[in-house]
Scaffold this active site. Structure first.
Site, PDB file in Angstrom:
ATOM      1  N   HIS A 215      51.348  55.938  26.451  1.00  0.00           N
ATOM      2  CA  HIS A 215      50.437  55.286  25.666  1.00  0.00           C
ATOM      3  C   HIS A 215      49.396  56.557  25.350  1.00  0.00           C
ATOM      4  CE1 HIS A 215      51.874  51.164  26.106  1.00  0.00           C
ATOM      5  NE2 HIS A 215      51.967  51.394  27.563  1.00  0.00           N
TER       6      HIS A 215
ATOM      7  N   ASN B  99      67.984  50.207  45.778  1.00  0.00           N
ATOM      8  CA  ASN B  99      67.424  49.382  46.464  1.00  0.00           C
ATOM      9  C   ASN B  99      66.629  48.373  46.082  1.00  0.00           C
ATOM     10  OD1 ASN B  99      66.984  48.110  49.181  1.00  0.00           O
ATOM     11  ND2 ASN B  99      67.281  50.051  50.251  1.00  0.00           N
TER      12      ASN B  99
ATOM     13  N   THR C  11      55.413  63.369  37.994  1.00  0.00           N
ATOM     14  CA  THR C  11      54.805  63.745  36.454  1.00  0.00           C
ATOM     15  C   THR C  11      55.503  65.219  35.942  1.00  0.00           C
ATOM     16  OG1 THR C  11      53.092  65.082  37.403  1.00  0.00           O
ATOM     17  CG2 THR C  11      52.737  62.739  37.428  1.00  0.00           C
TER      18      THR C  11
ATOM     19  N   ALA D  84      58.927  59.766  49.879  1.00  0.00           N
ATOM     20  CA  ALA D  84      58.475  58.519  49.685  1.00  0.00           C
ATOM     21  C   ALA D  84      57.003  58.439  49.256  1.00  0.00           C
ATOM     22  CB  ALA D  84      58.453  57.637  51.025  1.00  0.00           C
TER      23      ALA D  84
ATOM     24  N   ARG E 182      59.841  72.396  49.880  1.00  0.00           N
ATOM     25  CA  ARG E 182      60.886  73.445  50.527  1.00  0.00           C
ATOM     26  C   ARG E 182      62.149  73.148  49.964  1.00  0.00           C
ATOM     27  NH1 ARG E 182      64.322  71.498  54.347  1.00  0.00           N
ATOM     28  NH2 ARG E 182      63.855  69.754  55.496  1.00  0.00           N
TER      29      ARG E 182
END
Length: 204
Positions: free
Chosen positions: A112, A82, A171, A166, A189
């Site tokens: 970095h 999107n 990570t 959302a 879940r």
């Protein structure tokens, strides 16, 4: 090793290397051209093929998009992104088939150094200013849904059929067939047959 080979293998590399600079300039220019086209403009398909040579059939990127290289990203057939899709593909980015990507999603492979002494800009012996960077690959397997405003960091694999909620920041690896969300993103879940539309008549 060339600087390009170093970059793609996850080693410290020089982003001011002329080969890498030219590849980025090409991808940035193609991203801009794509973004300036109306949805009905037939040139969009040709621009996208040049920007993403490893792209499957029926891929649709709403736009605007921003790729750092493009040529280091693979997108499988029937996948969709999107508005405001950003892909900083300094290491390989692999997106499977039938992947849905919501608005404002960023796939960020660069890393970095943590210490500013290693991270800050410096002048090479030829006077060119550069820094030290490295990157880690990102893989999103088939049939995933990455909801809006998600950031996926370098080194992450998201398993097949998984949904990322959302606003999540991913990570670490996320297994297949789960719903995961949060900052940092964690498994909430499993996705089960109970989630099937046949079990939700209120939606019809």
């Amino acid at each position: 090793m060339t600087e390009k080979e170093k970059m793609l293998s996850g080693k410290i590399y020089d982003p001011a290397d002329i080969t890498l600079v030219k590849l980025r300039e090409k991808a940035h220019g193609l991203s801009l051209k794509y973004n300036q086209c109306l949805e009905t403009d037939e040139r969009r398909a040709e621009i996208l093929k040049e920007l993403l040579p490893a792209m499957g059939e029926r891929v649709y990127l709403q736009g605007p998009v921003q790729f750092d290289y493009g040529c280091f990203t693979t997108i499988g057939k029937n996948s969709y992104a999107n508005f405001n899709f950003t892909c900083v593909d300094c290491c390989p980015v692999t997106i499977g088939e039938n992947v849905f990507i919501g608005p404002n999603v960023s796939l960020l492979t660069p890393v970095h150094p943590m210490r500013f002494q290693d991270r800050n800009m410096f002048a090479r012996s030829d006077g060119i200013v550069t820094d030290r960077e490295y990157a880690k690959p990102i893989t999103i397997q088939d049939n995933c849904w990455i909801a809006g405003n998600v950031t996926v960091c370098g080194g992450v694999t998201i398993g097949a059929g998984t949904v990322i909620g959302a606003g999540s920041v991913v990570t670490h690896d996320i297994p297949a067939h789960v719903f995961a969300a949060g900052v940092p993103c964690k498994v909430i879940r499993d996705i089960t047959e109970a989630d099937g539309l046949e079990n939700h008549p209120e939606l019809f």
